[in-house]
Design an enzyme around this catalytic site. Structure first.
Site, short mmCIF file in Angstrom:
data_model
loop_
_atom_site.label_atom_id
_atom_site.label_comp_id
_atom_site.label_asym_id
_atom_site.label_seq_id
_atom_site.Cartn_x
_atom_site.Cartn_y
_atom_site.Cartn_z
N LYS A 36 9.44 7.12 -17.00
CA LYS A 36 8.23 6.93 -18.05
C LYS A 36 7.05 7.30 -17.48
O LYS A 36 6.13 7.67 -18.14
CB LYS A 36 8.10 5.32 -18.25
N LYS A 53 20.71 7.94 -22.80
CA LYS A 53 20.84 6.76 -23.13
C LYS A 53 20.03 6.40 -24.77
O LYS A 53 18.99 7.15 -24.95
CB LYS A 53 20.57 5.72 -22.36
N LYS A 107 14.60 3.59 -27.80
CA LYS A 107 13.64 3.56 -28.76
C LYS A 107 12.71 4.60 -28.76
O LYS A 107 12.14 5.08 -29.74
CB LYS A 107 12.84 2.14 -28.32
P1 TYM Z 1 14.57 -3.31 -23.23
O1 TYM Z 1 13.70 -3.94 -24.19
O2 TYM Z 1 14.36 -2.03 -23.04
O3 TYM Z 1 16.09 -3.45 -23.73
C1 TYM Z 1 16.45 -4.74 -23.93
C2 TYM Z 1 17.96 -4.96 -23.56
O4 TYM Z 1 18.82 -3.88 -24.13
C3 TYM Z 1 19.48 -3.28 -23.02
N1 TYM Z 1 19.55 -1.57 -23.37
C4 TYM Z 1 20.69 -1.14 -23.40
N2 TYM Z 1 22.11 -1.39 -23.28
C5 TYM Z 1 23.09 -0.49 -23.18
N3 TYM Z 1 22.97 0.99 -23.63
C6 TYM Z 1 21.50 1.17 -23.88
N4 TYM Z 1 21.31 2.27 -24.60
C7 TYM Z 1 20.48 0.19 -23.93
N5 TYM Z 1 19.09 0.39 -24.33
C8 TYM Z 1 18.66 -0.82 -23.90
C9 TYM Z 1 18.63 -3.19 -21.81
O5 TYM Z 1 19.22 -3.11 -20.79
C10 TYM Z 1 18.08 -4.60 -21.95
O6 TYM Z 1 19.21 -5.46 -21.25
N6 TYM Z 1 12.91 -4.65 -18.80
C11 TYM Z 1 13.80 -5.28 -19.84
C12 TYM Z 1 13.09 -6.58 -20.60
C13 TYM Z 1 12.83 -7.83 -19.86
C14 TYM Z 1 13.82 -8.35 -19.09
C15 TYM Z 1 13.17 -9.50 -18.48
C16 TYM Z 1 15.39 -8.28 -18.97
C17 TYM Z 1 11.85 -8.20 -19.15
N7 TYM Z 1 11.84 -9.40 -18.31
C18 TYM Z 1 13.80 -10.45 -17.69
C19 TYM Z 1 15.83 -9.57 -18.50
C20 TYM Z 1 15.66 -10.31 -17.60
C21 TYM Z 1 13.90 -4.21 -20.83
O7 TYM Z 1 12.85 -3.28 -20.95
O8 TYM Z 1 14.57 -4.34 -21.79
#
Ligand code: TYM
Length: 334
Positions: free
Chosen positions: A113, A195, A198
């Site tokens: 990023k 992957k 968004k």
């Molecule tokens: P975020 O908001 O980017 O994504 C949310 C969840 O979706 C999963 N994900 C995917 N899984 C499979 N294939 C994909 N292409 C894909 N894109 C997204 C992510 O792995 C995630 O589980 N940092 C985290 C948010 C967060 C969090 C936490 C998660 C903040 N605090 C504490 C767990 C525990 C994030 O960016 O998710």
């Protein structure tokens, strides 16, 4: 009882990766564990260029609505908004003094990023995984259901917990990541080597949970495959077909091999239509429930209020314990 924590950023509309990588497990784990789910809005302000305050507010409510629609049960689980509890930010500061600059600099998501952004990268983006560690550790979570891309962040949370406990005494539980058997890494339909995300450049490769059936069908129809005709799972040689097989398996709960055997020889057109149909069937009840819930935002706000109160019952004492362990003087004590 096993304690589960996970979060999602309100930084864009939820897509198939979010659903299959995380949400499916979030819902299933409610049957066997005590679950805490969070709309992580503080994480969503770490990229200043993507940050539009009025959109963030709207998306926070929409994402909470989406979580309820997908099946997060506010009776059994805790659902809340991260910024409603100041403990997350405060605990991040404590962990900032435990985490190392070197380990944060190496985080793959930070590298990705921040690439090409030079001096404009925010300190918040750098510190992002430390805030995530605070989210998880404040609740003594044992398991964290996430997609594959979060692996390093959960490992860092584990390292921080271990280091903290070693330095200051046992306060935190060591968490572990839980990934689904299929769908842990859903790839972009137009470019199956990256992957689904968004921040992708084209909407055509992303299937949103709230896309209407026609649009879903169209996106799968134009999904990139290859010039052969065989249907088998081989991520190296056949990334497009393999991605579709994984989505198919995750959406139906069937084995990849069985699906490949069923559809091999029938042509990509038939296969893609079947995957689209499975996804449409999977999102149909979610979309219906979303429409119902969206008509009553007052109820969503009420549920988030209840969630924040219940979350505080766990997070407040954990933070106090951590501060005590570090020698920070409690108020009223001399
Ligand atoms: P975020 O908001 O980017 O994504 C949310 C969840 O979706 C999963 N994900 C995917 N899984 C499979 N294939 C994909 N292409 C894909 N894109 C997204 C992510 O792995 C995630 O589980 N940092 C985290 C948010 C967060 C969090 C936490 C998660 C903040 N605090 C504490 C767990 C525990 C994030 O960016 O998710």
């Amino acid at each position: 009882m096993t304690r589960v924590f996970s979060g999602m950023q309100p930084s864009g509309d939820p897509h198939l990766g979010n659903l299959l990588g995380a949400w499916v497990n979030w819902v299933a784990m409610q049957d066997t564990a005590e679950c805490i789910y969070c709309v992580v809005d503080l994480h969503a302000i770490t990229s200043p260029t993507d940050h539009d305050p009025s959109a963030l507010r709207r998306r926070t409510v929409e994402l909470a609505t989406g979580m309820l629609a997908v099946g997060v049960d506010p009776e059994r689980s805790i659902l809340f908004v991260q910024s409603h509890l100041s403990e997350h930010a405060e605990c991040t500061w404590l962990f900032n003094c435990v985490a190392g600059f070197g380990e944060l600099r190496k985080m793959p998501q930070f590298k990705e990023k921040s690439e090409g952004k030079g001096e404009s990268v925010s300190v918040g983006l750098f510190d992002y995984p430390v805030l995530q560690a605070a989210d998880i550790l404040l609740y003594h979570a044992d398991e964290v259901p996430v997609g594959d891309d979060q692996r390093h962040h959960i490992e860092l949370a584990r390292d921080i917990a271990q280091r903290f406990n070693h330095r200051y005494g046992e306060v935190f539980t060591l968490p572990r990541a839980v990934h689904p058997p299929s769908g842990a890494r859903v790839m972009d339909l137009q470019d199956p080597t990256v992957k689904m995300s968004k921040s992708a450049s084209s909407e055509k490769g992303i299937v949103y949970v709230l896309d209407d059936p026609k649009r879903i069908e169209k996106k799968f129809k134009s999904a990139q495959t290859d010039s052969a005709t065989d249907i088998r799972h081989d991520r190296e040689q056949k990334p497009g077909v393999s991605n579709l097989l994984e989505i198919f398996a995750a959406a139906t709960g069937r084995e990849i091999e069985a699906l490949a055997a069923d559809y091999d020889g029938q042509g990509y057109g038939t296969f893609k239509a079947a995957v689209a149909e499975a996804v449409i069937e999977m999102v149909r009840p979610i979309q219906q429930r979303h429409t119902e819930l969206a008509s009553d935002p007052g109820e969503v706000a009420r549920l988030l209020g209840v969630g924040a109160t219940r979350a505080a019952e766990i997070a407040v004492p954990t933070l106090r314990q951590a501060k005590d362990a570090m020698g920070l003087l409690p108020p009223g004590v001399a």
